[in-house]
Design a protein around this motif. Structure first.
Motif, PDB file in Angstrom:
ATOM      1  N   GLY A 281      10.679  76.022  55.659  1.00 27.01           N
ATOM      2  CA  GLY A 281      10.656  74.644  55.187  1.00 27.01           C
ATOM      3  C   GLY A 281       9.787  74.467  53.955  1.00 27.01           C
ATOM      4  O   GLY A 281       9.013  75.343  53.568  1.00 27.01           O
ATOM      5  N   GLY A 282       9.952  73.294  53.318  1.00 24.82           N
ATOM      6  CA  GLY A 282       9.047  72.925  52.240  1.00 24.82           C
ATOM      7  C   GLY A 282       9.589  73.068  50.843  1.00 24.82           C
ATOM      8  O   GLY A 282       8.877  72.759  49.877  1.00 24.82           O
ATOM      9  N   LEU A 283      10.826  73.530  50.684  1.00 30.61           N
ATOM     10  CA  LEU A 283      11.404  73.582  49.345  1.00 30.61           C
ATOM     11  C   LEU A 283      11.655  72.155  48.862  1.00 30.61           C
ATOM     12  O   LEU A 283      12.284  71.359  49.567  1.00 30.61           O
ATOM     13  N   LEU A 284      11.204  71.824  47.673  1.00 31.47           N
ATOM     14  CA  LEU A 284      11.180  70.437  47.219  1.00 31.47           C
ATOM     15  C   LEU A 284      12.424  70.035  46.442  1.00 31.47           C
ATOM     16  O   LEU A 284      12.766  68.856  46.403  1.00 31.47           O
ATOM     17  N   ALA A 285      13.094  70.977  45.807  1.00 31.36           N
ATOM     18  CA  ALA A 285      14.294  70.666  45.040  1.00 31.36           C
ATOM     19  C   ALA A 285      15.509  70.689  45.957  1.00 31.36           C
ATOM     20  O   ALA A 285      15.462  71.241  47.066  1.00 31.36           O
ATOM     21  N   PRO A 286      16.634  70.083  45.547  1.00 27.36           N
ATOM     22  CA  PRO A 286      17.872  70.235  46.318  1.00 27.36           C
ATOM     23  C   PRO A 286      18.140  71.715  46.559  1.00 27.36           C
ATOM     24  O   PRO A 286      18.007  72.544  45.641  1.00 27.36           O
ATOM     25  N   THR A 287      18.483  72.045  47.794  1.00 24.35           N
ATOM     26  CA  THR A 287      18.602  73.452  48.197  1.00 24.35           C
ATOM     27  C   THR A 287      19.950  73.702  48.843  1.00 24.35           C
ATOM     28  O   THR A 287      20.357  72.973  49.744  1.00 24.35           O
ATOM     29  N   VAL A 288      20.623  74.761  48.382  1.00 25.65           N
ATOM     30  CA  VAL A 288      21.941  75.139  48.882  1.00 25.65           C
ATOM     31  C   VAL A 288      21.887  76.603  49.312  1.00 25.65           C
ATOM     32  O   VAL A 288      21.303  77.442  48.613  1.00 25.65           O
ATOM     33  N   ALA A 289      22.509  76.917  50.462  1.00 28.11           N
ATOM     34  CA  ALA A 289      22.404  78.253  51.046  1.00 28.11           C
ATOM     35  C   ALA A 289      23.766  78.796  51.443  1.00 28.11           C
ATOM     36  O   ALA A 289      24.717  78.049  51.693  1.00 28.11           O
ATOM     37  N   VAL A 290      23.841  80.128  51.506  1.00 29.82           N
ATOM     38  CA  VAL A 290      24.955  80.832  52.146  1.00 29.82           C
ATOM     39  C   VAL A 290      24.358  81.786  53.176  1.00 29.82           C
ATOM     40  O   VAL A 290      23.155  82.048  53.174  1.00 29.82           O
ATOM     41  N   LEU A 291      25.209  82.294  54.065  1.00 30.37           N
ATOM     42  CA  LEU A 291      24.762  83.213  55.109  1.00 30.37           C
ATOM     43  C   LEU A 291      24.962  84.665  54.685  1.00 30.37           C
ATOM     44  O   LEU A 291      25.781  84.973  53.822  1.00 30.37           O
ATOM     45  N   GLY A 292      24.200  85.560  55.356  1.00 33.44           N
ATOM     46  CA  GLY A 292      24.322  86.993  55.118  1.00 33.44           C
ATOM     47  C   GLY A 292      24.782  87.727  56.359  1.00 33.44           C
ATOM     48  O   GLY A 292      24.994  87.128  57.418  1.00 33.44           O
ATOM     49  N   ASN A 293      24.903  89.033  56.246  1.00 31.10           N
ATOM     50  CA  ASN A 293      25.416  89.834  57.359  1.00 31.10           C
ATOM     51  C   ASN A 293      24.505  89.779  58.580  1.00 31.10           C
ATOM     52  O   ASN A 293      24.984  89.679  59.719  1.00 31.10           O
ATOM     53  N   HIS A 294      23.188  89.802  58.395  1.00 27.56           N
ATOM     54  CA  HIS A 294      22.284  89.738  59.550  1.00 27.56           C
ATOM     55  C   HIS A 294      22.399  88.395  60.262  1.00 27.56           C
ATOM     56  O   HIS A 294      22.276  88.339  61.496  1.00 27.56           O
ATOM     57  N   ASP A 295      22.619  87.339  59.515  1.00 25.44           N
ATOM     58  CA  ASP A 295      22.778  86.027  60.140  1.00 25.44           C
ATOM     59  C   ASP A 295      24.015  86.017  61.036  1.00 25.44           C
ATOM     60  O   ASP A 295      23.982  85.470  62.144  1.00 25.44           O
ATOM     61  N   HIS A 296      25.085  86.640  60.591  1.00 23.93           N
ATOM     62  CA  HIS A 296      26.300  86.722  61.411  1.00 23.93           C
ATOM     63  C   HIS A 296      26.110  87.667  62.597  1.00 23.93           C
ATOM     64  O   HIS A 296      26.609  87.394  63.691  1.00 23.93           O
ATOM     65  N   TRP A 297      25.401  88.754  62.397  1.00 22.58           N
ATOM     66  CA  TRP A 297      25.183  89.690  63.497  1.00 22.58           C
ATOM     67  C   TRP A 297      24.323  89.081  64.601  1.00 22.58           C
ATOM     68  O   TRP A 297      24.517  89.373  65.779  1.00 22.58           O
ATOM     69  N   VAL A 298      23.372  88.230  64.218  1.00 22.36           N
ATOM     70  CA  VAL A 298      22.427  87.690  65.202  1.00 22.36           C
ATOM     71  C   VAL A 298      22.883  86.333  65.733  1.00 22.36           C
ATOM     72  O   VAL A 298      23.126  86.174  66.934  1.00 22.36           O
ATOM     73  N   ASP A 299      23.017  85.341  64.874  1.00 20.81           N
ATOM     74  CA  ASP A 299      23.361  83.987  65.334  1.00 20.81           C
ATOM     75  C   ASP A 299      23.687  83.106  64.127  1.00 20.81           C
ATOM     76  O   ASP A 299      22.825  82.381  63.631  1.00 20.81           O
ATOM     77  N   ALA A 300      24.936  83.174  63.671  1.00 20.86           N
ATOM     78  CA  ALA A 300      25.332  82.427  62.474  1.00 20.86           C
ATOM     79  C   ALA A 300      25.200  80.920  62.686  1.00 20.86           C
ATOM     80  O   ALA A 300      24.726  80.197  61.807  1.00 20.86           O
ATOM     81  N   ARG A 301      25.607  80.434  63.865  1.00 21.08           N
ATOM     82  CA  ARG A 301      25.513  78.994  64.126  1.00 21.08           C
ATOM     83  C   ARG A 301      24.059  78.547  64.174  1.00 21.08           C
ATOM     84  O   ARG A 301      23.707  77.488  63.638  1.00 21.08           O
TER      85      ARG A 301
END
Length: 272
Positions: A106-126
């Motif tokens: 947390g704490g990023l002050l500007a508008p922030t946009v993200a995509v997921l990576g392979n580890h996120d899908h392997w562990v818990d994308a949702r």
């Protein structure tokens, strides 16, 4: 460049030596703020000089010190960016990392946009998606979104992870407005797919950690032959596509980095 057997053995020996010195090297491996300028075709004049900060491969958990992650976020804010982009792999190996994402990212002050990576899908994308959204960050999974930056529309195109078979670049590009736009994709090889679209695009990616244990000659060779990953770090041009590969912040399989210091990137956009 093809490596001879002698080159390979020399590189392997260097890697062994580096491994022996790894604890000392890792203790002094600082996060580096990288300033990069990109000429972007079709950029709205209002976005000349637009400041985009990229963070990648944060890998919350035991392998990445919390202090390093918080320092990266402080560095991102210190750039006073117009936009922050996150290019995947927030998790490492454990589902408890979803809770750590909420605590540490947390704490990023500007508008922030993200995509997921392979580890996120392997562990818990949702879970990773919900954690990012709870922090106020937008998550794009083969989607695009348009923000008003400096009074003009700016489109961010988010391609989901390629390694886990989730990437659908055509779907992500569908309906994307021409003009000022930027592509986010965790896997650098997504740029190969984007190249087929024939559009002038700038793609920011991560995934490789810049090799993490970087031995010149050997590390790129191993990435190409074992991981089938030809893009290790820095800027590449693939036809009309510019690809930038960020070295990332965190650690994955190994807790150490050698000649691949963590990176916070400030990308300044200029009209082509």
């Amino acid at each position: 460049m093809a490596l001879t057997r002698r080159d390979f053995l020399k590189g392997a020996a260097a890697l062994a030596v580096a491994g022996g010195a790894a604890p000392a090297a890792a203790a002094t491996e600082p996060t580096r703020s990288e300033a990069r300028a990109f000429a972007v075709e079709g950029l709205d004049p209002a976005h000349a000089g637009l400041r985009v900060v990229q963070l990648s491969d944060l890998h919350v958990g035991a392998r990445t010190p919390r202090e390093r992650i918080r320092d990266a976020i402080d560095r991102a804010n210190a750039f006073d960016p117009d936009l922050v982009v996150l290019t995947g792999d927030y998790l490492c190996r454990e589902r408890r990392g979803v809770g750590l994402m909420r605590e540490q990212l947390g704490g990023l002050l500007a508008p922030t946009v993200a995509v997921l990576g392979n580890h996120d899908h392997w562990v818990d994308a949702r879970g990773a998606t919900r954690a990012l959204q709870a922090l106020g960050y937008a998550v794009l999974r083969n989607q695009n979104t348009t923000l008003q930056l400096r009074g003009a529309p700016f489109t961010v195109i988010g391609v989901d992870d390629r390694l886990t078979g989730q990437a659908r670049p055509e779907e992500a590009l569908r309906g994307a407005e021409p003009g000022s736009r930027l592509v986010l994709a965790h896997g650098p090889r997504t740029a190969d797919d984007l190249r087929g679209a024939g559009l002038p695009l700038l793609c920011l990616s991560g995934h490789t950690h810049g090799g993490q244990w970087h031995v010149p000659g050997l590390t790129p060779f191993m990435l190409r032959t074992l991981a089938h990953e030809p893009y290790e770090r820095g800027l590449y041009r693939l036809g009309a596509v510019q690809l930038y590969v960020n070295r990332g912040i965190g650690n994955s399989a190994l807790r150490l980095r050698i000649d691949s210091d963590p990176e916070v990137t400030l990308a300044t956009l200029r009209p082509a």
